[in-house]
Design an enzyme around this catalytic site. Structure first.
Site, short mmCIF file in Angstrom:
data_model
loop_
_atom_site.label_atom_id
_atom_site.label_comp_id
_atom_site.label_asym_id
_atom_site.label_seq_id
_atom_site.Cartn_x
_atom_site.Cartn_y
_atom_site.Cartn_z
N SER A 283 0.80 -1.23 0.00
CA SER A 283 0.00 0.00 0.00
C SER A 283 0.83 1.28 0.00
CB SER A 283 -0.96 0.01 1.20
OG SER A 283 -2.05 -0.83 0.95
N SER B 192 -5.75 3.32 4.63
CA SER B 192 -5.27 2.41 3.59
C SER B 192 -6.39 1.55 3.01
CB SER B 192 -4.13 1.52 4.11
OG SER B 192 -3.31 1.09 3.05
N LYS C 194 -0.24 3.66 -2.60
CA LYS C 194 -1.27 4.68 -2.48
C LYS C 194 -0.70 6.09 -2.38
CE LYS C 194 -4.81 1.69 -0.36
NZ LYS C 194 -4.08 0.45 -0.04
#
EC number: 3.4.21.-
Length: 308
Positions: A91, A150, A94
């Site tokens: 993640s 997240s 992101k």
């Protein structure tokens, strides 16, 4: 603070359009008007050059598979472990999702409703989430829940609602990486569930220093707690980074990540001993090991001279 449509629009659209470069390459002047009405000017966006010197003594030992501590102003490498190796980043992806979203200057007040496809996951992984199909937020809150909590469906929805859809979004992620000189980086999707999303710690040092130049990403990625009012329920959310929640360090950018292939990861921008630093940890064996590594690096950095 609640992010109303008006707040979000004001936050994103207070830039002077004359000074705005859509590619974010040379000169971006951003004025952020926070909820208290105070305007905060971010510095013009500049390219990040990494200078590998590592002239610092008493280098700490970390559990993570790869690590980097870089002076975020000069690009000088202060600490490095396997920092040129491309690894799955989970993640941490992101953070680039946020940069591409911010660069596009889309309407942050636009309401986005999560669809079934946003929960499909990637790389053969399901997208577990406390969000549900049909949940609606404005784009600002969708970005906030993607960064601080997240949430994979939120990151997927940001890509889906980008002009040209997901293929255009992923192309923009990779184009931005190339523009920034992130030579080991490749993105396949916007959430980080796909283990083919890879980058080196060095590349992520560049990304962290770049993301710091976006006031929206600074604020959203370091929000400790937020209650999302979804109309029919309130989603109480906490930042995934305990170091942000605990508030012991001056952290300006934060993003955690985990899939099996990546291990426990985190990237941060923090000011330690008056030095702005990008800290990257990839492939730690557990959340506790990752937090211990980060604390160790911060503590080590706090005892280093500000400049050579």
């Amino acid at each position: 603070m609640n992010w109303s449509a008006a707040d979000a629009s004001q936050f994103m659209n207070s830039e002077d359009d004359e000074d705005y470069s859509p590619q974010g390459s040379a000169t971006v002047t951003t004025t952020i008007r926070q909820s208290n009405g105070v305007s905060v000017n971010s510095s013009p966006q500049k390219s990040v050059q990494i200078v590998d010197t590592r002239n610092y003594s008493n280098q700490p030992s970390v559990n993570a598979r790869a690590a980097l501590v870089m002076d975020a102003q000069t690009g000088e490498v202060l600490y490095s472990k396997n920092s040129n190796t491309a690894l799955p980043i989970a993640s941490i992806t992101k953070l680039m999702t946020a940069v591409v979203t911010a660069d596009a200057r889309l309407n942050m007040s636009e309401e986005i409703t999560l669809q079934q496809i946003d929960f499909a996951g990637a790389g053969g992984k399901n997208s577990s989430s406390t969000l549900k199909v049909g949940d609606t937020m404005n784009r600002a809150e969708m970005l906030l829940v993607a960064l601080m909590k997240s949430e994979n469906p939120a990151a997927a929805a940001l890509a889906r609602t980008y002009p040209g859809g997901r293929p255009a979004f992923v192309a923009a992620m990779n184009a931005k990486a190339r523009q920034l000189g992130m030579t080991s980086t490749h993105y396949y999707e916007s959430t980080g569930l796909d283990p083919r999303n890879v980058a080196s710690a060095r590349d992520l040092g560049i990304l962290v220093s770049t993301a710091y130049q976006y006031g929206l990403i600074r604020q959203f990625s370091t929000t400790p707690h937020y209650d999302f009012n979804l109309g029919y329920r309130v989603l109480k959310s906490n930042n995934t980074n305990a170091l942000v929640r605990n508030g012991g360090w001056n952290i300006n950018i934060s993003k955690t990540g985990y899939i099996n292939e990546a291990g426990r990861c985190v990237v941060m921008h923090a000011v330690v001993n008056n030095r702005p630093a990008a800290v990257v940890l990839l492939g730690a064996s557990s959340t506790q090991a990752r937090n211990n590594d980060a604390t160790e690096l911060f503590s080590w950095l706090s005892h280093q001279p500000k400049r050579i």
